[in-house]
Design a protein around this motif. Sequence first.
Motif, PDB file in Angstrom:
ATOM      1  N   CYS A 165       0.881  -1.173   0.000  1.00  0.00           N
ATOM      2  CA  CYS A 165       0.000   0.000   0.000  1.00  0.00           C
ATOM      3  C   CYS A 165       0.919   1.223   0.000  1.00  0.00           C
ATOM      4  N   VAL A 166       0.786   2.078  -1.025  1.00  0.00           N
ATOM      5  CA  VAL A 166       1.764   3.156  -1.183  1.00  0.00           C
ATOM      6  C   VAL A 166       1.333   4.466  -0.518  1.00  0.00           C
ATOM      7  N   ALA A 167       0.342   4.390   0.375  1.00  0.00           N
ATOM      8  CA  ALA A 167      -0.107   5.614   1.056  1.00  0.00           C
ATOM      9  C   ALA A 167       0.914   6.065   2.096  1.00  0.00           C
ATOM     10  N   ASP A 168       0.889   7.352   2.397  1.00  0.00           N
ATOM     11  CA  ASP A 168       1.727   7.902   3.455  1.00  0.00           C
ATOM     12  C   ASP A 168       1.077   7.566   4.808  1.00  0.00           C
ATOM     13  N   ILE A 169       1.908   7.270   5.813  1.00  0.00           N
ATOM     14  CA  ILE A 169       1.319   6.907   7.116  1.00  0.00           C
ATOM     15  C   ILE A 169       0.583   8.069   7.775  1.00  0.00           C
ATOM     16  N   PHE A 171      -7.420  24.851 -19.505  1.00  0.00           N
ATOM     17  CA  PHE A 171      -6.365  23.836 -19.621  1.00  0.00           C
ATOM     18  C   PHE A 171      -5.246  24.186 -18.658  1.00  0.00           C
ATOM     19  N   ALA A 172      -4.776  23.189 -17.931  1.00  0.00           N
ATOM     20  CA  ALA A 172      -3.755  23.447 -16.902  1.00  0.00           C
ATOM     21  C   ALA A 172      -2.659  22.389 -17.002  1.00  0.00           C
ATOM     22  N   GLN A 173      -1.482  22.740 -16.505  1.00  0.00           N
ATOM     23  CA  GLN A 173      -0.366  21.776 -16.485  1.00  0.00           C
ATOM     24  C   GLN A 173      -0.601  20.723 -15.407  1.00  0.00           C
ATOM     25  N   ARG A 174      -1.192  21.159 -14.290  1.00  0.00           N
ATOM     26  CA  ARG A 174      -1.468  20.246 -13.171  1.00  0.00           C
ATOM     27  C   ARG A 174      -2.537  20.861 -12.290  1.00  0.00           C
ATOM     28  N   LEU A 175      -3.060  20.037 -11.379  1.00  0.00           N
ATOM     29  CA  LEU A 175      -4.127  20.502 -10.485  1.00  0.00           C
ATOM     30  C   LEU A 175      -3.581  20.587  -9.062  1.00  0.00           C
ATOM     31  N   PRO A 176      -4.110  21.519  -8.263  1.00  0.00           N
ATOM     32  CA  PRO A 176      -3.646  21.575  -6.874  1.00  0.00           C
ATOM     33  C   PRO A 176      -4.159  20.363  -6.103  1.00  0.00           C
ATOM     34  N   LYS A 177      -3.223  19.633  -5.495  1.00  0.00           N
ATOM     35  CA  LYS A 177      -3.619  18.405  -4.798  1.00  0.00           C
ATOM     36  C   LYS A 177      -2.960  18.325  -3.443  1.00  0.00           C
ATOM     37  N   THR A 178      -3.586  17.581  -2.541  1.00  0.00           N
ATOM     38  CA  THR A 178      -2.925  17.261  -1.279  1.00  0.00           C
ATOM     39  C   THR A 178      -1.918  16.156  -1.594  1.00  0.00           C
ATOM     40  N   ARG A 179      -1.028  15.915  -0.658  1.00  0.00           N
ATOM     41  CA  ARG A 179      -0.065  14.852  -0.943  1.00  0.00           C
ATOM     42  C   ARG A 179      -0.698  13.480  -0.860  1.00  0.00           C
ATOM     43  N   SER A 180      -1.936  13.387  -0.351  1.00  0.00           N
ATOM     44  CA  SER A 180      -2.593  12.081  -0.421  1.00  0.00           C
ATOM     45  C   SER A 180      -3.324  11.964  -1.754  1.00  0.00           C
ATOM     46  N   GLY A 181      -3.209  12.992  -2.605  1.00  0.00           N
ATOM     47  CA  GLY A 181      -3.708  12.862  -3.970  1.00  0.00           C
ATOM     48  C   GLY A 181      -5.101  13.402  -4.201  1.00  0.00           C
ATOM     49  N   LYS A 182      -5.705  14.010  -3.194  1.00  0.00           N
ATOM     50  CA  LYS A 182      -7.055  14.536  -3.423  1.00  0.00           C
ATOM     51  C   LYS A 182      -6.964  15.929  -4.028  1.00  0.00           C
ATOM     52  N   ILE A 183      -7.753  16.164  -5.059  1.00  0.00           N
ATOM     53  CA  ILE A 183      -7.772  17.482  -5.681  1.00  0.00           C
ATOM     54  C   ILE A 183      -8.376  18.462  -4.678  1.00  0.00           C
ATOM     55  N   MET A 184      -7.733  19.619  -4.500  1.00  0.00           N
ATOM     56  CA  MET A 184      -8.270  20.596  -3.541  1.00  0.00           C
ATOM     57  C   MET A 184      -9.300  21.470  -4.252  1.00  0.00           C
ATOM     58  N   ARG A 185     -10.527  20.984  -4.277  1.00  0.00           N
ATOM     59  CA  ARG A 185     -11.601  21.691  -4.994  1.00  0.00           C
ATOM     60  C   ARG A 185     -11.912  23.031  -4.356  1.00  0.00           C
ATOM     61  N   ARG A 186     -11.745  23.075  -3.038  1.00  0.00           N
ATOM     62  CA  ARG A 186     -11.963  24.332  -2.313  1.00  0.00           C
ATOM     63  C   ARG A 186     -11.119  25.438  -2.955  1.00  0.00           C
ATOM     64  N   VAL A 187      -9.848  25.114  -3.275  1.00  0.00           N
ATOM     65  CA  VAL A 187      -8.946  26.093  -3.867  1.00  0.00           C
ATOM     66  C   VAL A 187      -9.442  26.480  -5.262  1.00  0.00           C
ATOM     67  N   LEU A 188      -9.854  25.492  -6.050  1.00  0.00           N
ATOM     68  CA  LEU A 188     -10.336  25.785  -7.410  1.00  0.00           C
ATOM     69  C   LEU A 188     -11.580  26.672  -7.356  1.00  0.00           C
TER      70      LEU A 188
END
Length: 630
Positions: free
Chosen positions: A275-279, A574-591
């Motif tokens: 499991c490659v998640a962060d502890i 169109f974007a190069q990347r999306l703002p994400k947490t390090r657990s990989g969830k897109i930060m929709r609040r920011v968008l």
Amino acid sequence: MWLPCGCTSKYVASSFARRILASHLHVSGRSRCNVAAFMPEAAGFEGVSGRAALRELSVSNSESFWAAVARHRLSWSIPFHTVQDCDLSRGKIKWFEGGKLNVSVNCLDRHVHTCPERVALIWERDERGSEMKYTYRELLEMTCRVGNLLRRHGVKRGDCVTIYMPTCPLAVASMLACARIGAAHNVVFAGFSADALAERIRDAQSSTVITVNQGVRGGKVIELKKTVDTAVESCPTVKQVFVAMRTDNPVTMTARDIAMEEYVFSYHDGDVFGCVADIGWITGHSYVVYGPLANGATTVLFESTPIYPDPGRYWDMVERLKINQFYGAPTAIRLLLKYGDQWVNKYDRSTLKTLGSVGEPINTEAWEWYHRVVGDGRCPVVDTWWQTETGGICIAPRPSDPDAEIVPGMAMRPFFGIKPVLIDTEGELLTSNNTSGALCMAQPWPGMARTIHNNHQRFIETYFQPYPGYFFTGDGAYRSEEGYYQITGRLDDVINVSGHRIGTAEIEDVVNQCPAVAESAVIGYTHSIKGQGVYAFVVLKKGIDVKEADLSRQLNGMVSEKIAKYASPDFIQFAQRLPKTRSGKIMRRVLRKVVESDLEGLGDLSTLDDPAAVQEIIQGHEKLLSKNRP
Ligand code: 6R9
């Protein structure tokens, strides 16, 4: 943790749910009726001859089910006298009252008695090819040493120790050591800023922090000790900071700091759960540390990133460590898909048996790529739905009969003892199939949250008041004609365009089916006529050369055709990347804040994986607006 069960960590109780899960992750080719092969205690249940009957019993007679599992799969120092005393209408959750057990004994000592040399942890360090293995015996020794050290320095039962460390064996030993001596642990994700860390230390009222001199991630050095130094300046409760050495670089030590010693390691073979998640996230707690260790499994600690030093990192690791179950996040799968199949095909993945996904809805294209390319079309892909509050997996395609169908992008089947229901906006229970609603749970289960630390009222208001008598997950779901569940996303991500309600995940799924698109995020914004409009952020695959205007037309056409005209995006950025947490969830609040031009209200960005992504998004948004003034 020698605590009466009513207040023990939820990990104790959910660990045996995971033990069944561990067996289902090994499922392949077993006979339909051989329930006892994966759940021996089922032999005691009269008339239960198959998985379906067992699942039925786990809901209709959940007390007998969980009691049998708890007695058989956990070591209790004092047996429980009452299986459960729960009342969802009051948010009262009590399991196994009168019982006492220690989760670290269940994760370590039990296995050291039977198989001391089995590998418990494989640490996939950031530096590729330098993995280290730790047996159950070694992990127990390490845990005892940390526990003794903490005790010598005055940490006692009931204290809360803050752990601010990367995913490494000493972090696992620190968690287990706290549990062993009866202290609570407050694991703070090592990507958090000094302010975010300080807030969490104060909230936990910790007097002890454990950290490392420096972390390394993706080849970069991260100054974790310096962050702790800054954080504790505003944390008067902190009396001592234990510092272990992850790199060879010395750091400035203060009177408060205590150096931790180095540890030993050795190499052995074993079954490998990857499991490659962060502890620092719940998936790391449940499926890197407590779940696998409680099951006597060998677990991988992944310290690096999926593209360091190149996009073959995961699959190179699968080949090197002979990983059998790989459990990751859709965001990483989409990222790797962008780089092409060659990075996967380079490596031998024949050890893989099951591929898991968690954290977000997995879009059809990513699911199919994971199945077809990574799993060579032979490994089942399990899209597992759960959340921090549920402790462990609640809805997943397996366990089920080995040949039962798996539908791409659907979590599908409730796990043992889980009774999901859908409820409409009026609070009415939806009983038919082919319907959508708020996803709630009609029955308690041992792994579920019992409270919010220091705020039980908030626990009740958030989870039990919205739909009295039910646990409310905050997610929406669709139940198909066949009775399978598909998560449609957080309910606050539902948008309402001209009176039509639609989950953003549904639009994203269509956009992501375009071969040029790597991933997307759709949000609603205030629209003077329609109530809400649709705004899509789209990231293209590497090396795609298309005119943005042509692609926008194509995407609008796809959404109109596959969903409806009203769902078609008003704006596509169109974007190069999306703002994400390090657990990989897109930060929709920011968008949402960017689209609402509320840059003051962006809030805490310290959990972002890469803060520069926000600047790019802001600039792209301004450019788009200047071209299309509404
Ligand atoms: C384990 C974890 C929980 C939220 C959850 C839901 C989303 C998780 C999902 C999924 C669709 C899946 N989520 N798994 N959505 N399909 N398979 O991620 O815990 O960080 O608490 O997040 O994540 O919205 O409510 P947590």
